[in-house]
Design a protein around this motif. Sequence first.
Motif, PDB file in Angstrom:
ATOM      1  N   GLY A 192      -9.646  -9.260 -10.287  1.00  7.23           N
ATOM      2  CA  GLY A 192      -9.781  -9.782  -8.989  1.00  7.23           C
ATOM      3  C   GLY A 192      -9.753  -8.446  -7.967  1.00  7.23           C
ATOM      4  N   SER A 193      -9.836  -8.490  -6.849  1.00  4.40           N
ATOM      5  CA  SER A 193     -10.083  -7.398  -6.035  1.00  4.40           C
ATOM      6  C   SER A 193      -9.222  -7.540  -4.576  1.00  4.40           C
ATOM      7  N   LEU A 194      -8.922  -6.350  -4.081  1.00 11.40           N
ATOM      8  CA  LEU A 194      -8.109  -6.188  -2.934  1.00 11.40           C
ATOM      9  C   LEU A 194      -8.562  -5.094  -2.077  1.00 11.40           C
ATOM     10  N   TYR A 230      -9.255   3.541   4.029  1.00  7.33           N
ATOM     11  CA  TYR A 230      -8.817   2.195   3.300  1.00  7.33           C
ATOM     12  C   TYR A 230      -8.945   2.614   1.498  1.00  7.33           C
ATOM     13  N   LEU A 231      -8.472   1.576   0.796  1.00  6.66           N
ATOM     14  CA  LEU A 231      -8.870   1.591  -0.575  1.00  6.66           C
ATOM     15  C   LEU A 231      -9.282   0.352  -1.193  1.00  6.66           C
ATOM     16  N   GLN A 232     -10.432   0.420  -1.531  1.00  6.67           N
ATOM     17  CA  GLN A 232     -10.998  -0.774  -2.064  1.00  6.67           C
ATOM     18  C   GLN A 232     -10.955  -0.966  -3.558  1.00  6.67           C
ATOM     19  N   MET A 233     -10.184  -1.957  -3.949  1.00  8.49           N
ATOM     20  CA  MET A 233      -9.682  -1.897  -5.362  1.00  8.49           C
ATOM     21  C   MET A 233     -10.508  -3.238  -6.081  1.00  8.49           C
ATOM     22  N   SER A 234     -11.225  -2.942  -7.202  1.00 12.25           N
ATOM     23  CA  SER A 234     -11.724  -3.810  -7.917  1.00 12.25           C
ATOM     24  C   SER A 234     -11.568  -3.840  -9.403  1.00 12.25           C
ATOM     25  N   ASP A 235     -11.643  -5.025 -10.045  1.00  9.58           N
ATOM     26  CA  ASP A 235     -11.311  -4.936 -11.567  1.00  9.58           C
ATOM     27  C   ASP A 235      -9.855  -4.637 -11.601  1.00  9.58           C
ATOM     28  N   LEU A 236      -9.033  -5.324 -10.944  1.00 10.88           N
ATOM     29  CA  LEU A 236      -7.750  -5.050 -11.093  1.00 10.88           C
ATOM     30  C   LEU A 236      -7.106  -5.343 -12.117  1.00 10.88           C
ATOM     31  N   LYS A 237      -6.159  -4.561 -12.723  1.00 13.35           N
ATOM     32  CA  LYS A 237      -5.320  -4.862 -13.961  1.00 13.35           C
ATOM     33  C   LYS A 237      -3.965  -4.993 -13.823  1.00 13.35           C
ATOM     34  N   PRO A 238      -3.199  -5.508 -14.647  1.00 13.70           N
ATOM     35  CA  PRO A 238      -1.757  -5.675 -14.400  1.00 13.70           C
ATOM     36  C   PRO A 238      -1.101  -4.354 -14.154  1.00 13.70           C
ATOM     37  N   GLU A 239      -1.577  -3.384 -14.969  1.00 13.06           N
ATOM     38  CA  GLU A 239      -1.012  -2.022 -14.680  1.00 13.06           C
ATOM     39  C   GLU A 239      -1.119  -1.469 -13.540  1.00 13.06           C
ATOM     40  N   ASP A 240      -1.956  -2.172 -12.464  1.00 14.13           N
ATOM     41  CA  ASP A 240      -2.172  -1.451 -11.220  1.00 14.13           C
ATOM     42  C   ASP A 240      -1.180  -2.058 -10.404  1.00 14.13           C
ATOM     43  N   GLU A 273       1.503  17.633  -3.711  1.00 12.25           N
ATOM     44  CA  GLU A 273       2.240  18.359  -2.921  1.00 12.25           C
ATOM     45  C   GLU A 273       1.584  18.629  -1.502  1.00 12.25           C
ATOM     46  N   ALA A 274       0.561  18.431  -1.394  1.00 11.59           N
ATOM     47  CA  ALA A 274      -0.097  18.616  -0.220  1.00 11.59           C
ATOM     48  C   ALA A 274       0.377  17.643   0.935  1.00 11.59           C
ATOM     49  N   TYR A 275       0.763  16.559   0.554  1.00 16.04           N
ATOM     50  CA  TYR A 275       1.164  15.459   1.457  1.00 16.04           C
ATOM     51  C   TYR A 275       2.496  15.346   2.040  1.00 16.04           C
ATOM     52  N   ASP A 276       2.550  15.212   3.459  1.00 16.96           N
ATOM     53  CA  ASP A 276       4.036  15.158   4.125  1.00 16.96           C
ATOM     54  C   ASP A 276       4.612  13.730   4.683  1.00 16.96           C
ATOM     55  N   ARG A 277       3.826  13.006   4.984  1.00 20.10           N
ATOM     56  CA  ARG A 277       3.955  11.897   5.651  1.00 20.10           C
ATOM     57  C   ARG A 277       3.357  10.566   4.707  1.00 20.10           C
ATOM     58  N   TRP A 278       4.422   9.611   4.542  1.00 25.42           N
ATOM     59  CA  TRP A 278       3.806   8.298   3.957  1.00 25.42           C
ATOM     60  C   TRP A 278       4.083   7.089   4.782  1.00 25.42           C
ATOM     61  N   GLY A 279       3.390   6.119   4.549  1.00 28.10           N
ATOM     62  CA  GLY A 279       3.792   4.733   5.315  1.00 28.10           C
ATOM     63  C   GLY A 279       4.860   4.253   4.407  1.00 28.10           C
ATOM     64  N   GLN A 280       4.822   2.727   4.863  1.00 28.96           N
ATOM     65  CA  GLN A 280       6.108   2.297   4.157  1.00 28.96           C
ATOM     66  C   GLN A 280       5.807   1.294   3.054  1.00 28.96           C
ATOM     67  N   GLY A 281       4.408   1.222   2.815  1.00 27.99           N
ATOM     68  CA  GLY A 281       3.787   0.671   1.637  1.00 27.99           C
ATOM     69  C   GLY A 281       3.378  -0.783   1.818  1.00 27.99           C
ATOM     70  N   THR A 282       2.604  -1.212   0.774  1.00 21.58           N
ATOM     71  CA  THR A 282       2.140  -2.654   0.594  1.00 21.58           C
ATOM     72  C   THR A 282       2.039  -2.909  -0.740  1.00 21.58           C
ATOM     73  N   GLN A 283       2.606  -4.230  -1.223  1.00 22.33           N
ATOM     74  CA  GLN A 283       2.834  -4.350  -2.499  1.00 22.33           C
ATOM     75  C   GLN A 283       1.551  -5.125  -3.068  1.00 22.33           C
ATOM     76  N   VAL A 284       1.006  -4.605  -4.270  1.00 20.90           N
ATOM     77  CA  VAL A 284       0.001  -5.157  -4.952  1.00 20.90           C
ATOM     78  C   VAL A 284       0.335  -5.489  -6.390  1.00 20.90           C
ATOM     79  N   THR A 285       0.329  -6.920  -6.604  1.00 18.35           N
ATOM     80  CA  THR A 285       0.823  -7.594  -7.947  1.00 18.35           C
ATOM     81  C   THR A 285      -0.451  -8.060  -8.812  1.00 18.35           C
ATOM     82  N   VAL A 286      -0.527  -7.738  -9.671  1.00 15.55           N
ATOM     83  CA  VAL A 286      -1.760  -8.248 -10.346  1.00 15.55           C
ATOM     84  C   VAL A 286      -1.217  -9.057 -11.770  1.00 15.55           C
ATOM     85  N   SER A 287      -1.602 -10.254 -11.937  1.00 19.53           N
ATOM     86  CA  SER A 287      -1.023 -11.077 -13.069  1.00 19.53           C
ATOM     87  C   SER A 287      -2.352 -11.307 -14.015  1.00 19.53           C
ATOM     88  N   SER A 288      -1.750 -11.303 -15.288  1.00 25.11           N
ATOM     89  CA  SER A 288      -2.717 -11.425 -16.452  1.00 25.11           C
ATOM     90  C   SER A 288      -3.179 -12.920 -16.665  1.00 25.11           C
TER      91      SER A 288
END
Length: 126
Positions: A16-18, A80-90, A111-126
């Motif tokens: 699938g894709s997200l 944005y991050l377009q994700m296709s052909d998602l795998k369980p290891e993603d 090491e170039a990055y200094d700020r991150w967001g809170q994150g969003t969960q991606v779950t890929v089932s087989s």
Amino acid sequence: QVQLVESGGGSVQAGGSLRLSCATSGFTFSMFAMGWFRQAPGKEREFVAASSWSGSRTTYIDSVKGRFTISRDNAKNTVYLQMSDLKPEDTANYYCAKTSRIYDSQYYRPEAYDRWGQGTQVTVSS
């Protein structure tokens, strides 16, 4: 105040894709390279992809090349991050991040990055 807010995560079956979005504020977005990282349970945070400040150059880790695409809209201060052909290891919590320096040409370095967001969960089932 710098803010990065991710959205678009969810649960999908393998193949699938997200599309993840990261809305930002509090800094001049067009001057900073942006990246996506992910962290799976029990594992260290992993660099996934990055875009130069203009969006003309991008970089990816080998495991997502050809499946993920990073893009940005500097008018909307969003990456944005377009994700296709998602795998369980993603499966992971996905974070967007900004570099600490403007016009940083070494945005491929985690090491170039200094700020991150809170994150969003991606779950890929087989």
